[in-house]
Each structure stands twice: as structure tokens, then as C-alpha cells.
Design a protein around this motif. Sequence first.
Motif, short mmCIF file in Angstrom:
data_model
loop_
_atom_site.label_atom_id
_atom_site.label_comp_id
_atom_site.label_asym_id
_atom_site.label_seq_id
_atom_site.Cartn_x
_atom_site.Cartn_y
_atom_site.Cartn_z
N LEU A 43 -0.72 -6.30 3.90
CA LEU A 43 -0.19 -4.92 3.66
C LEU A 43 1.40 -5.35 3.73
O LEU A 43 1.34 -6.14 4.19
N VAL A 63 4.84 -1.12 8.19
CA VAL A 63 4.01 -1.25 7.51
C VAL A 63 4.41 -0.73 5.84
O VAL A 63 4.66 1.10 6.37
N LEU A 65 3.09 1.33 3.08
CA LEU A 65 2.11 2.74 3.59
C LEU A 65 2.11 3.03 4.27
O LEU A 65 1.25 4.54 4.02
N LEU A 108 -8.08 2.73 2.19
CA LEU A 108 -7.56 1.25 1.52
C LEU A 108 -8.24 1.00 0.53
O LEU A 108 -9.75 1.65 0.03
N SER A 113 -3.68 -7.85 -3.24
CA SER A 113 -3.51 -8.42 -1.76
C SER A 113 -1.69 -8.36 -2.53
O SER A 113 -1.18 -9.04 -2.83
N PRO A 114 -1.02 -7.08 -1.62
CA PRO A 114 -1.08 -6.34 -0.55
C PRO A 114 -2.16 -5.74 -0.96
O PRO A 114 -2.15 -5.36 -1.75
N ARG A 115 -2.62 -4.59 0.19
CA ARG A 115 -3.44 -3.51 -0.07
C ARG A 115 -3.14 -2.21 -0.86
O ARG A 115 -2.07 -2.42 -0.12
N THR A 182 4.56 -10.58 3.97
CA THR A 182 3.35 -9.09 3.86
C THR A 182 2.77 -9.63 5.52
O THR A 182 2.72 -10.62 6.15
#
Length: 216
Positions: A43, A63, A65, A108, A113-115, A182
Motif C-alpha cells: 500500500l 495509508v 487509501l 482492493l 504494487s501498490p494496490r 510503501t
Amino acid sequence: MSEMPTRPRTTGWLLAILAQLAFLGWLVAAQERTLAAGERVVLAIAPVDPFDPLSGRYLAIRVALARLNLAEFEAEGHEVVVGADVPAAEPGGEPLLRFANLPAALELATEGSPRAARRLLIGAAAKEARAPFLGSRVLWSSGGVLELDLGLDRYYIPGDAEDPTLWWNRATERPAERPMLTLAVRVTAAGKSAIEELLVDGVPYPEWNQREQQRR
């Protein structure tokens, strides 16, 4: 006669200590189970570097997200599913305030990468989430932006270790070499997650730190 009253108090104190140790052991065991059984996902993060006097030095991790602009999220083709238990927005009020403190699940993408995220479920709808997903709770929402509590908020480092986040926070310092940070996380099918390691330009932090200290 004077010794008799102290024995119950001593026993109670010992039981309290044992209960605390058992609880800490349960927390560690639960995290180890997640690390052992969970799917590995990476992430994107936006960290800073504070210091906790009780726990030591750590990188405070947010994070990427965890903070979503829902209008942009939906414009990118991602779905937001709201459970039937979520109250309707009040007329003239902030429509997202009704989400605060509700359970949520952030699905997800199955690769990358990253998700990236693919779907957000709020309220009772979170029970319908499909793996891989991060179980969470809505912390706050305002101005079309929603903040999730993913439980992935700190990564501990030794007190004398190199800090990769300093290159993020100081825009004038070594901008050409600023690393990409990450977070490798293990995620179970039930949405539980645990931090596996911090990655600096794709390299596990312990290896990066050793290399930097040798270089300096």
C-alpha cells in the motif's frame, strides 16, 4: 493477625498482572496469525516521524487509501455501497456526516504494487466485502472527503536508525534521491490486516537502513 489482610490484596494484584500479560500475549498471537495466514499486499503511504516516549521512535503512517474523495473515487469507476442501516442525509446538512463511526470495508484490486481500491462498503454492507479487503471504520467525513481507520498507523524503527521520511518532509534536501515509501501488509480473507514491513524503493527497511548507515 496483621498478615492476613495483605494476602487477598497480593493475590488480587498478581491476578491483575497475569491478566494483563495474557491479554498482551493474545494480541501478539493474533498479529502473528494474520502475518502467517494473510495475503501480502503493498500500500502507498504518506508518513511523518514522531516519537512516542512510552513506545519509542516510530513512523506515523497514513495509508494513502485511508483518505478518499468520494466524488473522485466514483468518477474513476469505483463503487460505493451504502448499507440499509445507514441513516439518510439530513436536509441542508453535510451528506457524509451520516457515515461517521460506521464500520466499513475497502476492497482492493487483486494485483498491482501498490494496490488500488476497487470498492468501498459502509455500514452493514461491509459484511458483503470480497477478498482482498481491509476491514475499517469511518473516522470522519467532510467536504466530500472520507477518512478511514485501517489500523495501520505506525512502524517502529530503532532510535539510531536512518529515517527515510525526512527526505519527504524536507523538499529542499536531496530531492533527486527522495525514496518511494510503501507498506507491505498481510490481509486475511476476513479483512484483518497487520504490517509486515516498510519498503523504501521496494527494499525492506532493515536492508535499506543498513545500506544507508554503511554509506554514511
